[in-house]
Design a protein around this motif. Structure first.
Motif, PDB file in Angstrom:
ATOM      1  N   THR A 107       0.828  -1.213   0.000  1.00  0.00           N
ATOM      2  CA  THR A 107       0.000   0.000   0.000  1.00  0.00           C
ATOM      3  C   THR A 107       0.858   1.257   0.000  1.00  0.00           C
ATOM      4  OG1 THR A 107      -1.760  -1.180   1.148  1.00  0.00           O
ATOM      5  CG2 THR A 107      -1.855   1.222   1.192  1.00  0.00           C
ATOM      6  N   VAL A 108       1.867   1.286   0.843  1.00  0.00           N
ATOM      7  CA  VAL A 108       2.725   2.470   0.914  1.00  0.00           C
ATOM      8  C   VAL A 108       3.431   2.686  -0.420  1.00  0.00           C
ATOM      9  CG1 VAL A 108       4.843   3.389   1.951  1.00  0.00           C
ATOM     10  CG2 VAL A 108       3.012   2.518   3.414  1.00  0.00           C
ATOM     11  N   GLU A 109       3.921   1.633  -1.032  1.00  0.00           N
ATOM     12  CA  GLU A 109       4.616   1.796  -2.311  1.00  0.00           C
ATOM     13  C   GLU A 109       3.681   2.370  -3.374  1.00  0.00           C
ATOM     14  OE1 GLU A 109       7.594   2.361  -4.646  1.00  0.00           O
ATOM     15  OE2 GLU A 109       7.849   1.586  -2.618  1.00  0.00           O
ATOM     16  N   GLY A 110       2.471   1.843  -3.461  1.00  0.00           N
ATOM     17  CA  GLY A 110       1.520   2.337  -4.460  1.00  0.00           C
ATOM     18  C   GLY A 110       1.073   3.762  -4.188  1.00  0.00           C
ATOM     19  N   ARG A 111       0.712   4.032  -2.953  1.00  0.00           N
ATOM     20  CA  ARG A 111       0.239   5.377  -2.617  1.00  0.00           C
ATOM     21  C   ARG A 111       1.389   6.378  -2.649  1.00  0.00           C
ATOM     22  NH1 ARG A 111      -5.145   6.817  -2.916  1.00  0.00           N
ATOM     23  NH2 ARG A 111      -6.422   5.342  -1.787  1.00  0.00           N
ATOM     24  N   HIS A 112       2.585   5.944  -2.298  1.00  0.00           N
ATOM     25  CA  HIS A 112       3.748   6.818  -2.375  1.00  0.00           C
ATOM     26  C   HIS A 112       3.967   7.258  -3.823  1.00  0.00           C
ATOM     27  CE1 HIS A 112       8.073   7.642  -2.824  1.00  0.00           C
ATOM     28  NE2 HIS A 112       7.922   8.236  -1.658  1.00  0.00           N
ATOM     29  N   SER A 113       3.867   6.318  -4.748  1.00  0.00           N
ATOM     30  CA  SER A 113       4.020   6.656  -6.172  1.00  0.00           C
ATOM     31  C   SER A 113       2.936   7.622  -6.622  1.00  0.00           C
ATOM     32  CB  SER A 113       3.967   5.381  -7.025  1.00  0.00           C
ATOM     33  OG  SER A 113       5.065   4.562  -6.741  1.00  0.00           O
ATOM     34  N   GLU A 114       1.720   7.370  -6.183  1.00  0.00           N
ATOM     35  CA  GLU A 114       0.609   8.257  -6.525  1.00  0.00           C
ATOM     36  C   GLU A 114       0.833   9.654  -5.933  1.00  0.00           C
ATOM     37  OE1 GLU A 114      -4.272   8.389  -6.241  1.00  0.00           O
ATOM     38  OE2 GLU A 114      -3.189   6.834  -5.155  1.00  0.00           O
TER      39      GLU A 114
END
Length: 99
Positions: free
Chosen positions: A73-80
């Motif tokens: 989740t952090v990786e995806g939301r961080h990219s977003e």
């Protein structure tokens, strides 16, 4: 990068609900509020490593035992979040008013 208390509260508001990892539509406004708080603090891109580390730490404090979900989740939301902040930076460079 020193996040304000407002930003820290926005991060916890986004990560606190049980749906934090589902990318559920009800979570999007909380996530966007967090990103806008980052923007209000710095008016620029965040320190990517520090942002990822802080988001991970807070998520694990709120949801111990969910390491795999936190990482994903952090990786995806961080990219977003980086994409959104980059967009805001480009608009600012072009003289667009971002409130």
């Amino acid at each position: 990068m020193a996040w304000s208390d407002t930003t820290k509260r926005a991060l916890k508001r986004w990560l606190s609900p049980d749906t934090w990892y589902k990318w559920h539509p009800i979570d999007d406004p909380r996530f966007y509020d967090f990103i806008l708080a980052i923007w209000d603090d710095d008016q620029g891109l965040w320190d990517e490593a520090l942002a990822r580390e802080t988001m991970t730490r807070v998520a694990l404090e709120l949801h111990p035992g969910f390491e795999d979900l936190v990482e994903k989740t952090v990786e995806g939301r961080h990219s977003e979040g980086t994409l959104i902040l980059d967009f805001l930076c480009r608009m600012k460079e072009r003289g667009r008013q971002i409130n």
